[in-house]
Design an enzyme around this catalytic site. Sequence first.
Site, PDB file in Angstrom:
ATOM      1  N   LYS A  29      41.251  41.349  21.943  1.00 62.73           N
ATOM      2  CA  LYS A  29      41.555  42.737  22.853  1.00 62.73           C
ATOM      3  C   LYS A  29      42.894  41.048  23.791  1.00 62.73           C
ATOM      4  O   LYS A  29      42.456  41.325  25.094  1.00 62.73           O
ATOM      5  CB  LYS A  29      41.752  43.551  23.645  1.00 62.73           C
ATOM      6  CG  LYS A  29      42.377  44.261  23.733  1.00 62.73           C
ATOM      7  CD  LYS A  29      41.862  44.999  25.421  1.00 62.73           C
ATOM      8  CE  LYS A  29      42.944  44.603  26.402  1.00 62.73           C
ATOM      9  NZ  LYS A  29      43.854  44.754  26.279  1.00 62.73           N
ATOM     10  N   GLU A  76      35.559  34.869  33.866  1.00 65.28           N
ATOM     11  CA  GLU A  76      36.701  34.400  34.828  1.00 65.28           C
ATOM     12  C   GLU A  76      37.746  35.289  34.752  1.00 65.28           C
ATOM     13  O   GLU A  76      38.398  35.783  34.655  1.00 65.28           O
ATOM     14  CB  GLU A  76      37.404  33.239  33.559  1.00 65.28           C
ATOM     15  CG  GLU A  76      36.380  32.418  33.146  1.00 65.28           C
ATOM     16  CD  GLU A  76      35.172  31.571  33.986  1.00 65.28           C
ATOM     17  OE1 GLU A  76      35.760  31.199  34.561  1.00 65.28           O
ATOM     18  OE2 GLU A  76      34.824  30.640  33.295  1.00 65.28           O
ATOM     19  N   GLU A 111      43.773  38.399  46.431  1.00 60.90           N
ATOM     20  CA  GLU A 111      44.647  37.158  45.698  1.00 60.90           C
ATOM     21  C   GLU A 111      45.839  38.160  45.242  1.00 60.90           C
ATOM     22  O   GLU A 111      46.145  39.089  45.516  1.00 60.90           O
ATOM     23  CB  GLU A 111      43.763  37.064  44.494  1.00 60.90           C
ATOM     24  CG  GLU A 111      44.709  36.480  43.015  1.00 60.90           C
ATOM     25  CD  GLU A 111      43.770  36.255  41.812  1.00 60.90           C
ATOM     26  OE1 GLU A 111      43.274  37.167  41.114  1.00 60.90           O
ATOM     27  OE2 GLU A 111      43.985  34.800  41.101  1.00 60.90           O
TER      28      GLU A 111
END
Length: 493
Positions: free
Chosen positions: A172, A247, A382
């Site tokens: 996906k 990750e 982030e």
Amino acid sequence: MKLLNFIGGEWIEDNSLQTMPVINPANGEQLGTIPLSTKFQVEIAAQKAKEAQKQWALVPAPKRADYLYEIAFKLKEKKEHLAQILTKEMGKVIEEARGEVQEGIDMALYMAAEGRRLFGETVPSELPNKFAMSVRAPIGVAGLITPWNFPIAIATWKSFPALVAGNTVIWKPSNETPFMAYELAKIFEEVGLPPGVVNVVFGSGPTVGTAIVEHPDIRVISFTGSTTTGSKVAELGGKHLKKVSLEMGGKNAVIVMDDANLDLALEGILWSAFGTAGQRCTACSRVIVHKNVKQELENRLVEATKQLTIGDGLDPSVKVGPVINKAALEKINHYVQIGKQQGANLLIGGEILSEGELSKGYYYAPTIFTDVEATSILAQEEIFGPVISIIEVSSLEEAIEVNNGVKFGLSSSIFSQDINKIFKAQQLLDTGIVYVNAGTTGAEIHLPFGGTKGTGNGHRDSGQAALDVYTEWKSIYVDYSGKLQRAQIDNNA
Ligand code: NDP
């Protein structure tokens, strides 16, 4: 162009599915549409992948690898074509897009070579006339969920090791970048990969992604994306006792010591902070600088940032392209406002760009804050855009402490000419990747890629480590003594 799911070796048209537009972030043009698949398409893909895997696992690994060599040649042949589409759908500048396709080529060649290795161990048995060895066995069907920022490279980091090891794949891709998935699926088809070995299902993360993570026949999940989504994937995958490789995000720092070559440091920071408009998982978003060189580095960074050309990445003179979409633009701006409110000193940038042609796309001015508190939101979260925070330190020890004082642990870098400082730093920096005298980006595919703490859960993409994600260890004992020998029994008793 209407993109279709690729399931069981066929392009499936299903007009009952809703569609979603794919937009070029550089100018707002619609490039095509994707189907918003449901759990049903994942069910079918899982069925096809499970069926195909039985045969695929029996194909000798060197023969499976032959497909990867063919894929490498196709990627090479189509490199420019792919790079152009990549820039259109994702926004990164063309030079970087070419580099990303090259990573896919390198990964194909590296993993193809694994077809003739896939090393296990042979060890001496403790008993006579007995042979002991371990081999890597495929897990079965692998579910791959990928982000938009490296739409082809990350897919190759995951699918190629999965395939060479004898797994089949359901992938996906991100909704933002389905064209790379479509192009890669076309290549899989062109090289004659057996039907069902790779399946691509387009659709939203919460629907298609969740269906993949939950499906009982998909035994290994490899996810790259944000830490927020990754935790959900881990939780759900854990509930179903799956192997889950994650990750995730980063808050990467470049450390500049007072003995650093500042020319080099400047280049390294600019490239890793503003390349891909700051949307790399390894992007430099903090500069931790020794007080003795802070002022000079700041002045030079600001001057160099003024020279960066911003615009559509297809223009070769452009150095900074757009960010992925409006939501990203607003998120970046939100963090910048917080930075200003919390007293960080804005040196340059800090605004959405909307002059002339830029108004059609999603552009953010490369931004530098200084005098940023190491514990502030700006320096902790982030942002995923072209924003750097400069943090002053007085020693290597303090620099390492600041570097490690975030919840992520992907990449870090140190600029210094002192070998003692460098070796001390590489030992103490708590990140999965450490660069010396280079920026925080630039990983090579034959070493493990991933991070510590909130960036990952102990697995790695790329390198030999990738094979660990897609294989189980099987230990095999062959007793040729002709009698029942009992191991692990105290024979001296
Ligand atoms: P997201 O987490 O938003 O999405 C990643 C993928 O997960 C997309 O395909 C998304 O689908 C899908 N998804 C969303 N929700 C779910 C769910 N509930 N269950 C399963 N899948 C879901 O990340 P981004 O695409 O925004 O990518 C940027 C992030 O990726 C950054 O945090 C960056 O640091 C990280 N990243 C990490 C790397 C690393 O190696 N450490 C490398 C590259 C990026 P949809 O298409 O619907 O969004």
